[in-house]
Motif scaffolding. Structure first.
Motif, short mmCIF file in Angstrom:
data_model
loop_
_atom_site.label_atom_id
_atom_site.label_comp_id
_atom_site.label_asym_id
_atom_site.label_seq_id
_atom_site.Cartn_x
_atom_site.Cartn_y
_atom_site.Cartn_z
N ARG A 72 5.41 -16.88 5.09
CA ARG A 72 5.66 -15.55 4.53
C ARG A 72 5.50 -15.57 3.00
NH1 ARG A 72 6.51 -11.77 7.07
NH2 ARG A 72 7.42 -9.79 6.63
N THR A 73 5.96 -16.63 2.38
CA THR A 73 5.84 -16.77 0.93
C THR A 73 4.37 -16.90 0.53
OG1 THR A 73 8.01 -17.82 0.79
CG2 THR A 73 6.53 -18.15 -1.07
N VAL A 74 3.65 -17.76 1.22
CA VAL A 74 2.22 -17.94 0.92
C VAL A 74 1.49 -16.62 1.10
CG1 VAL A 74 0.09 -19.14 1.58
CG2 VAL A 74 2.27 -20.38 1.58
N GLY A 75 1.72 -15.96 2.23
CA GLY A 75 1.03 -14.70 2.52
C GLY A 75 1.29 -13.63 1.48
N ARG A 76 2.54 -13.47 1.11
CA ARG A 76 2.87 -12.45 0.09
C ARG A 76 2.31 -12.83 -1.27
NH1 ARG A 76 9.07 -10.80 1.72
NH2 ARG A 76 8.46 -9.38 3.41
N ALA A 77 2.33 -14.11 -1.59
CA ALA A 77 1.84 -14.54 -2.92
C ALA A 77 0.36 -14.21 -3.11
CB ALA A 77 2.07 -16.04 -3.11
N ILE A 78 -0.41 -14.25 -2.02
CA ILE A 78 -1.85 -14.01 -2.15
C ILE A 78 -2.31 -12.72 -1.50
CG2 ILE A 78 -2.37 -16.47 -2.39
CD1 ILE A 78 -3.24 -16.42 0.59
N ALA A 79 -1.39 -11.90 -1.01
CA ALA A 79 -1.74 -10.68 -0.27
C ALA A 79 -2.64 -9.74 -1.05
CB ALA A 79 -0.48 -9.95 0.18
N ARG A 80 -2.45 -9.67 -2.35
CA ARG A 80 -3.25 -8.75 -3.17
C ARG A 80 -4.28 -9.49 -4.02
NH1 ARG A 80 -0.51 -3.44 -5.03
NH2 ARG A 80 0.58 -2.81 -3.14
N SER A 81 -4.53 -10.74 -3.69
CA SER A 81 -5.51 -11.54 -4.41
C SER A 81 -6.91 -11.25 -3.91
CB SER A 81 -5.22 -13.03 -4.24
OG SER A 81 -3.98 -13.37 -4.81
N GLU A 107 0.35 -6.28 6.54
CA GLU A 107 1.56 -5.56 6.12
C GLU A 107 1.34 -4.93 4.75
OE1 GLU A 107 4.80 -8.34 6.08
OE2 GLU A 107 4.49 -8.92 8.18
N GLU A 108 2.17 -3.95 4.44
CA GLU A 108 2.17 -3.36 3.10
C GLU A 108 3.03 -4.27 2.21
OE1 GLU A 108 1.08 -1.11 0.09
OE2 GLU A 108 0.40 -0.70 2.13
N VAL A 109 2.39 -4.96 1.29
CA VAL A 109 3.09 -5.88 0.40
C VAL A 109 3.11 -5.27 -1.00
CG1 VAL A 109 3.14 -8.22 -0.55
CG2 VAL A 109 2.35 -7.86 1.79
N THR A 110 4.30 -5.06 -1.54
CA THR A 110 4.42 -4.45 -2.86
C THR A 110 4.12 -5.47 -3.96
OG1 THR A 110 6.76 -4.98 -3.11
CG2 THR A 110 6.22 -2.89 -1.98
N LEU A 111 3.83 -4.95 -5.12
CA LEU A 111 3.60 -5.84 -6.28
C LEU A 111 4.85 -6.67 -6.58
CD1 LEU A 111 1.53 -3.62 -8.73
CD2 LEU A 111 0.76 -5.62 -7.43
N ARG A 112 6.00 -6.08 -6.40
CA ARG A 112 7.25 -6.81 -6.62
C ARG A 112 7.37 -7.99 -5.65
NH1 ARG A 112 12.84 -4.63 -8.31
NH2 ARG A 112 14.18 -6.33 -7.70
N GLU A 113 6.99 -7.77 -4.39
CA GLU A 113 7.03 -8.85 -3.40
C GLU A 113 6.01 -9.93 -3.74
OE1 GLU A 113 8.38 -6.69 0.73
OE2 GLU A 113 6.35 -6.27 -0.02
N VAL A 114 4.84 -9.52 -4.20
CA VAL A 114 3.82 -10.49 -4.62
C VAL A 114 4.37 -11.35 -5.76
CG1 VAL A 114 1.56 -10.78 -5.71
CG2 VAL A 114 1.85 -9.12 -3.85
N GLY A 115 4.93 -10.70 -6.77
CA GLY A 115 5.48 -11.43 -7.92
C GLY A 115 6.58 -12.39 -7.51
N GLY A 116 7.48 -11.94 -6.65
CA GLY A 116 8.56 -12.81 -6.18
C GLY A 116 8.04 -14.00 -5.40
N ALA A 117 7.04 -13.76 -4.56
CA ALA A 117 6.47 -14.84 -3.76
C ALA A 117 5.73 -15.83 -4.66
CB ALA A 117 5.53 -14.27 -2.70
N GLN A 118 5.05 -15.33 -5.68
CA GLN A 118 4.36 -16.23 -6.60
C GLN A 118 5.36 -17.08 -7.37
OE1 GLN A 118 1.61 -13.80 -8.87
NE2 GLN A 118 0.18 -13.69 -7.16
#
Length: 147
Positions: A72-81, A107-118
């Motif tokens: 889940r962390t990996v996916g969110r970190a790169i979801a908008r890459s 899934e709909e991944v927010t920028l905040r979720e991307v930042g947190g996962a990164q």
């Protein structure tokens, strides 16, 4: 920053705190640090690891980080890459984890979720560095600094 300077692990603690703090709060911490002790603050900043630096590492390093992080962390970190980055991370994951990561992309991944996962990916990378699994951006042992 004097409490960090008195502790033999203080530099590591400060660097890891900066690495895991969201950008808005991190900036305030840096401003306070530069006012209090600019040399020490710049040293800590020079050792700080970012997600962008992880992206620049060889596939073997990314594979280690992906193995240690939750899917889940990996996916969110790169979801908008960019698609190339997503493909690279998927290649570096085990087949099972890659499948889980792909599910996150739908899934709909927010920028905040991307930042947190990164930020979490940086924390995982730093843990691997501390354990000696990874050899880049090492934080040296600090002697107690007074002053």
């Amino acid at each position: 920053y004097s409490r960090y300077k008195r502790n033999p692990d203080g530099l590591r603690c400060l660097v890891e705190l900066l690495e895991s703090t969201p950008v808005s709060r991190r900036q305030r911490m840096i401003e306070v640090g530069l006012a209090e002790d600019p040399v020490y603050t710049r040293l800590a900043l020079s050792l700080t690891l970012s997600f962008q630096e992880i992206l620049g590492q060889p596939d073997l390093v990314i594979a280690e980080v992906c193995a240690a992080a939750q899917a889940r962390t990996v996916g969110r970190a790169i979801a908008r890459s960019a698609v190339e980055i997503q493909r690279r991370f998927l290649r570096c994951c085990s087949p099972g984890k890659a499948s889980e990561v792909r599910e996150i992309f739908s899934e709909e991944v927010t920028l905040r979720e991307v930042g947190g996962a990164q930020l979490q990916m940086v924390v995982v990378t730093r843990e691997l560095e501390r354990k000696g699994v990874l050899q880049f951006k090492r934080i040296p042992l600090q002697t107690v600094l007074v002053g």
